[in-house]
Design a protein around this motif. Structure first.
Motif, PDB file in Angstrom:
ATOM      1  N   ALA A 374       0.726  -1.284  -0.054  1.00 30.09           N
ATOM      2  CA  ALA A 374       0.043   0.006   0.071  1.00 30.09           C
ATOM      3  C   ALA A 374       0.805   1.356  -0.129  1.00 30.09           C
ATOM      4  O   ALA A 374       0.636   2.203  -0.439  1.00 30.09           O
ATOM      5  CB  ALA A 374      -1.042  -0.295   1.170  1.00 30.09           C
ATOM      6  N   PHE A 375       1.998   1.144   0.324  1.00 33.82           N
ATOM      7  CA  PHE A 375       2.907   2.343   0.741  1.00 33.82           C
ATOM      8  C   PHE A 375       3.196   3.108  -0.660  1.00 33.82           C
ATOM      9  O   PHE A 375       2.980   4.313  -0.524  1.00 33.82           O
ATOM     10  CB  PHE A 375       4.375   2.001   1.445  1.00 33.82           C
ATOM     11  CG  PHE A 375       5.000   3.266   1.717  1.00 33.82           C
ATOM     12  CD1 PHE A 375       4.901   4.104   2.795  1.00 33.82           C
ATOM     13  CD2 PHE A 375       6.171   3.469   0.836  1.00 33.82           C
ATOM     14  CE1 PHE A 375       5.559   5.293   2.848  1.00 33.82           C
ATOM     15  CE2 PHE A 375       6.786   4.725   1.140  1.00 33.82           C
ATOM     16  CZ  PHE A 375       6.794   5.486   2.130  1.00 33.82           C
ATOM     17  N   SER A 376       3.483   2.481  -1.762  1.00 29.74           N
ATOM     18  CA  SER A 376       3.675   3.269  -2.921  1.00 29.74           C
ATOM     19  C   SER A 376       2.539   4.039  -3.399  1.00 29.74           C
ATOM     20  O   SER A 376       2.702   5.103  -3.984  1.00 29.74           O
ATOM     21  CB  SER A 376       4.062   2.009  -4.097  1.00 29.74           C
ATOM     22  OG  SER A 376       3.248   1.300  -4.092  1.00 29.74           O
ATOM     23  N   ALA A 377       1.299   3.346  -3.370  1.00 35.02           N
ATOM     24  CA  ALA A 377       0.117   4.205  -3.716  1.00 35.02           C
ATOM     25  C   ALA A 377      -0.021   5.465  -2.717  1.00 35.02           C
ATOM     26  O   ALA A 377      -0.436   6.673  -3.311  1.00 35.02           O
ATOM     27  CB  ALA A 377      -1.167   3.222  -3.655  1.00 35.02           C
ATOM     28  N   ILE A 378       0.124   5.233  -1.641  1.00 32.88           N
ATOM     29  CA  ILE A 378      -0.140   6.347  -0.333  1.00 32.88           C
ATOM     30  C   ILE A 378       1.070   7.183  -0.672  1.00 32.88           C
ATOM     31  O   ILE A 378       0.574   8.562  -0.733  1.00 32.88           O
ATOM     32  CB  ILE A 378       0.017   5.778   0.982  1.00 32.88           C
ATOM     33  CG1 ILE A 378      -1.272   4.747   1.116  1.00 32.88           C
ATOM     34  CG2 ILE A 378       0.014   6.949   2.009  1.00 32.88           C
ATOM     35  CD1 ILE A 378      -1.000   3.905   2.426  1.00 32.88           C
ATOM     36  N   LEU A 379       2.017   6.935  -1.103  1.00 34.57           N
ATOM     37  CA  LEU A 379       3.368   7.840  -1.136  1.00 34.57           C
ATOM     38  C   LEU A 379       3.039   8.567  -2.538  1.00 34.57           C
ATOM     39  O   LEU A 379       3.181  10.030  -2.354  1.00 34.57           O
ATOM     40  CB  LEU A 379       4.587   7.205  -1.326  1.00 34.57           C
ATOM     41  CG  LEU A 379       5.865   7.997  -1.539  1.00 34.57           C
ATOM     42  CD1 LEU A 379       6.062   9.116  -0.302  1.00 34.57           C
ATOM     43  CD2 LEU A 379       7.092   7.363  -1.700  1.00 34.57           C
ATOM     44  N   ASP A 380       2.409   7.970  -3.667  1.00 30.38           N
ATOM     45  CA  ASP A 380       2.035   8.915  -4.935  1.00 30.38           C
ATOM     46  C   ASP A 380       1.207  10.051  -4.534  1.00 30.38           C
ATOM     47  O   ASP A 380       1.340  11.107  -4.921  1.00 30.38           O
ATOM     48  CB  ASP A 380       1.836   7.676  -5.771  1.00 30.38           C
ATOM     49  CG  ASP A 380       2.811   7.000  -6.389  1.00 30.38           C
ATOM     50  OD1 ASP A 380       4.112   7.543  -6.021  1.00 30.38           O
ATOM     51  OD2 ASP A 380       2.652   5.950  -6.986  1.00 30.38           O
ATOM     52  N   GLY A 381       0.304   9.460  -3.982  1.00 27.91           N
ATOM     53  CA  GLY A 381      -0.993  10.585  -3.648  1.00 27.91           C
ATOM     54  C   GLY A 381      -0.585  11.566  -2.720  1.00 27.91           C
ATOM     55  O   GLY A 381      -0.897  12.737  -2.912  1.00 27.91           O
ATOM     56  N   ASN A 382       0.454  11.319  -1.598  1.00 29.48           N
ATOM     57  CA  ASN A 382       0.595  12.290  -0.983  1.00 29.48           C
ATOM     58  C   ASN A 382       1.596  13.172  -1.431  1.00 29.48           C
ATOM     59  O   ASN A 382       1.615  14.249  -1.284  1.00 29.48           O
ATOM     60  CB  ASN A 382       1.278  11.642   0.453  1.00 29.48           C
ATOM     61  CG  ASN A 382       0.220  11.170   1.381  1.00 29.48           C
ATOM     62  OD1 ASN A 382      -0.139  11.965   2.478  1.00 29.48           O
ATOM     63  ND2 ASN A 382      -0.393   9.936   1.262  1.00 29.48           N
ATOM     64  N   VAL A 383       2.623  12.785  -2.317  1.00 21.12           N
ATOM     65  CA  VAL A 383       3.471  13.771  -2.907  1.00 21.12           C
ATOM     66  C   VAL A 383       2.737  14.758  -3.814  1.00 21.12           C
ATOM     67  O   VAL A 383       3.197  15.622  -3.948  1.00 21.12           O
ATOM     68  CB  VAL A 383       4.465  12.802  -3.802  1.00 21.12           C
ATOM     69  CG1 VAL A 383       5.168  13.617  -4.673  1.00 21.12           C
ATOM     70  CG2 VAL A 383       5.320  11.854  -2.874  1.00 21.12           C
ATOM     71  N   THR A 384       2.011  14.046  -4.525  1.00 21.72           N
ATOM     72  CA  THR A 384       0.982  14.868  -5.279  1.00 21.72           C
ATOM     73  C   THR A 384       0.348  15.920  -4.616  1.00 21.72           C
ATOM     74  O   THR A 384       0.382  17.336  -5.053  1.00 21.72           O
ATOM     75  CB  THR A 384      -0.134  14.319  -6.176  1.00 21.72           C
ATOM     76  OG1 THR A 384       0.619  13.074  -6.960  1.00 21.72           O
ATOM     77  CG2 THR A 384      -0.841  14.952  -6.953  1.00 21.72           C
ATOM     78  N   MET A 385      -0.126  15.542  -3.331  1.00 19.50           N
ATOM     79  CA  MET A 385      -0.820  16.972  -2.840  1.00 19.50           C
ATOM     80  C   MET A 385       0.217  17.772  -2.033  1.00 19.50           C
ATOM     81  O   MET A 385       0.010  18.822  -2.012  1.00 19.50           O
ATOM     82  CB  MET A 385      -1.462  15.975  -1.583  1.00 19.50           C
ATOM     83  CG  MET A 385      -2.845  15.469  -1.902  1.00 19.50           C
ATOM     84  SD  MET A 385      -4.012  16.844  -2.365  1.00 19.50           S
ATOM     85  CE  MET A 385      -4.089  16.420  -4.071  1.00 19.50           C
ATOM     86  N   VAL A 386       1.408  17.291  -1.826  1.00 15.05           N
ATOM     87  CA  VAL A 386       2.527  18.067  -1.163  1.00 15.05           C
ATOM     88  C   VAL A 386       2.814  19.117  -2.197  1.00 15.05           C
ATOM     89  O   VAL A 386       2.875  20.301  -2.088  1.00 15.05           O
ATOM     90  CB  VAL A 386       3.708  17.203  -0.859  1.00 15.05           C
ATOM     91  CG1 VAL A 386       5.083  18.008  -0.647  1.00 15.05           C
ATOM     92  CG2 VAL A 386       3.287  16.507   0.552  1.00 15.05           C
ATOM     93  N   LEU A 387       2.994  18.666  -3.658  1.00 15.53           N
ATOM     94  CA  LEU A 387       3.433  19.499  -4.694  1.00 15.53           C
ATOM     95  C   LEU A 387       2.178  20.468  -4.954  1.00 15.53           C
ATOM     96  O   LEU A 387       2.403  21.761  -4.967  1.00 15.53           O
ATOM     97  CB  LEU A 387       3.568  18.847  -6.059  1.00 15.53           C
ATOM     98  CG  LEU A 387       4.765  17.800  -5.782  1.00 15.53           C
ATOM     99  CD1 LEU A 387       4.750  17.072  -7.152  1.00 15.53           C
ATOM    100  CD2 LEU A 387       6.022  18.461  -5.840  1.00 15.53           C
TER     101      LEU A 387
END
Length: 469
Positions: A374-387
């Motif tokens: 699950a971590f890779s999908a979570i990280l992708d979504g969170n990085v998008t929100m950070v940007l």
């Protein structure tokens, strides 16, 4: 994962609850009328005028006037000084140099029933009356009296320019000072006054409206129209004094380009409604997560408590190493969106654990694999929100914020006109998303791994699976 012990869950739970309690309550001591705040709590959060109520006004130079950056700096100093004189200390004041705008926001004063915002705004935009006066005689209210009231040496039109200077003094040390260049009429009047006052070891005080901003001693007769004010200046204080002096030489008064007010009752009502709605929404989310995902859902709720508390801690200035941020209605929306990201992260993880259990894997293996996949999908979504958050903070941030400076080349056209609102959204979103990675991933993982060590909690059905055959 296998090294996580049983007590870890209770340790993490206690730390999160203790942290959340300290964020909401804070810690301060009282001695008479003095309050010393050691840990800022929820009551120390500064609300924007869209919640607290207040005034939002944008000033511009008159049509056809090309104001320089120095003119805008000087005009800002007038506004700031006048707000202080009006007793308005909790204000925001930004300059949008690219569009020649000054944006001012200030909340309603506590307990003020007769405050006239339109009169205050009109007064803020008037040109400043700058005077150089003989001596420094003041009455009990700080207004000029005696010879200081009677003998005006220079007025704003006698000043051609004031600027901060950095030079070597007679001892060879480098110092900051304020240099003045006078007009022809100013040179003549200043020469007469300094020649006389130098022999008397006199003082010339400098006034903006009825406020004294400096009173340097006369150390020489100045006849060439170039004067210098020295003292314990640094770069910032020297520029501030130069801007104040320049403000009196402005050839224009500011025009109110936009003006709006929000009543305190409307703001307080909106805040109360949002708090109630937030509590109800959080309770419904908790019920849904626990009903749908059982133990992983319960752990997710604990993580969300930590995430919300952490976001409020960033807003209030709970952490001593950084200042807080003004919380606006869009800022609250940022908190809600970040909570949604946190819920999404825990749902993804819970679903992955369920899938692994349905494949017949052991409980420990399912938990470990579920978090890992699950971590890779979570990280992708969170990085998008950070940007997204960084872009919003850069586009709508105050001119001195780190993201506004870094992204000014791309978003210079926006200016700071909505800095207090959209910036708050970006700030709470960024804080919440970063905290989601800590509480929603790291803390959830070790809490769930710890609970799985208890024999009574090893039934796969508690994790969304089916009972072992």
């Amino acid at each position: 994962m296998r090294k996580v012990k049983k007590p870890v869950f209770f340790i993490v739970l206690a730390l999160i609850l203790l942290f959340a309690a300290s964020v909401f309550i804070g810690f301060s001591t009282y001695y008479g009328d003095m309050t010393t705040v050691y840990i800022k709590g929820a009551e120390n959060i500064r609300f924007g005028i869209d919640i607290k109520g207040g005034v939002d006004v944008t000033f511009t130079p008159p049509e056809g006037v090309e104001a320089t950056d120095a003119n805008m700096d000087a005009a800002k100093e007038v506004i700031v000084q006048r707000m202080v004189n009006l007793g308005i200390t909790d204000y925001e004041c930004y300059i949008d140099y690219d569009n020649s705008r000054i944006i001012v926001r200030f909340p309603w004063k506590e307990g003020e029933a007769n405050f006239d915002p339109e009169a205050a705004v009109k007064e803020l935009g008037e040109t400043a009356e700058l005077t150089f006066r003989e001596g420094h005689e003041v009455d009990e209210l700080g207004a000029p009296t005696g010879i200081t009231a009677e003998n005006i040496i220079l007025v704003g039109s006698d000043i051609q320019e004031a600027y901060a200077a950095y030079r070597q003094d007679d001892s060879g040390a480098y110092i900051w000072s304020v240099s003045l260049e006078l007009t022809a009429s100013g040179t003549e009047k200043f020469a007469e006054a300094t020649t006389r006052l130098y022999q008397e070891n006199g003082v010339i005080s400098i006034w903006m409206d009825e406020t004294c901003i400096s009173y340097p001693s006369v150390n020489a007769a100045i006849t060439d129209g170039r004067a210098e004010i020295t003292g314990s200046f640094d770069a910032e204080s020297a520029k501030a004094l130069a801007d104040k002096i320049n403000s009196g030489a402005l050839p224009f008064k500011l025009v109110t380009a936009s003006f709006s007010t929000i009543s305190p009752s409307l703001g307080a009502g909106a805040l109360e409604a949002m708090i109630i709605a937030g509590i109800i929404a959080f309770a419904l989310i908790a019920i849904f997560m626990i009903a749908a995902y059982r133990l992983p859902g319960a752990v997710a709720v604990i993580a969300l408590v930590g995430q919300v508390a952490g976001t409020l801690a960033f807003v209030s200035g709970y952490f001593g190493f950084m200042n807080g941020s003004i919380l606006t209605i869009p800022g609250i929306a940022g908190i809600i969106l970040a909570v949604g990201m946190g819920v999404d992260a825990n749902i993804i993880t819970a679903e992955r654990i369920r899938e692994e259990l349905e494949k017949g894997k052991t409980l420990d293996g399912s938990i470990e694999t579920g978090f890992k996949t699950a971590f890779s999908a979570i990280l992708d979504g969170n990085v998008t929100m950070v940007l997204v958050a960084i872009i919003l903070m850069g586009a709508f941030g105050t001119p001195d914020s780190i993201f506004a400076k870094a992204l000014h080349f791309a978003f210079f056209m926006f200016g700071p006109s909505t800095a207090g609102t959209i910036y708050s959204f970006g700030f709470t979103l960024l804080s919440g998303v970063i905290l989601n990675l800590f509480f929603g991933v790291f803390c959830s993982r070790i809490m769930l791994a710890s609970l799985s060590k208890f024999k009574a909690l090893r039934d796969p059905r508690l994790y969304g699976g089916v009972k072992n055959a």
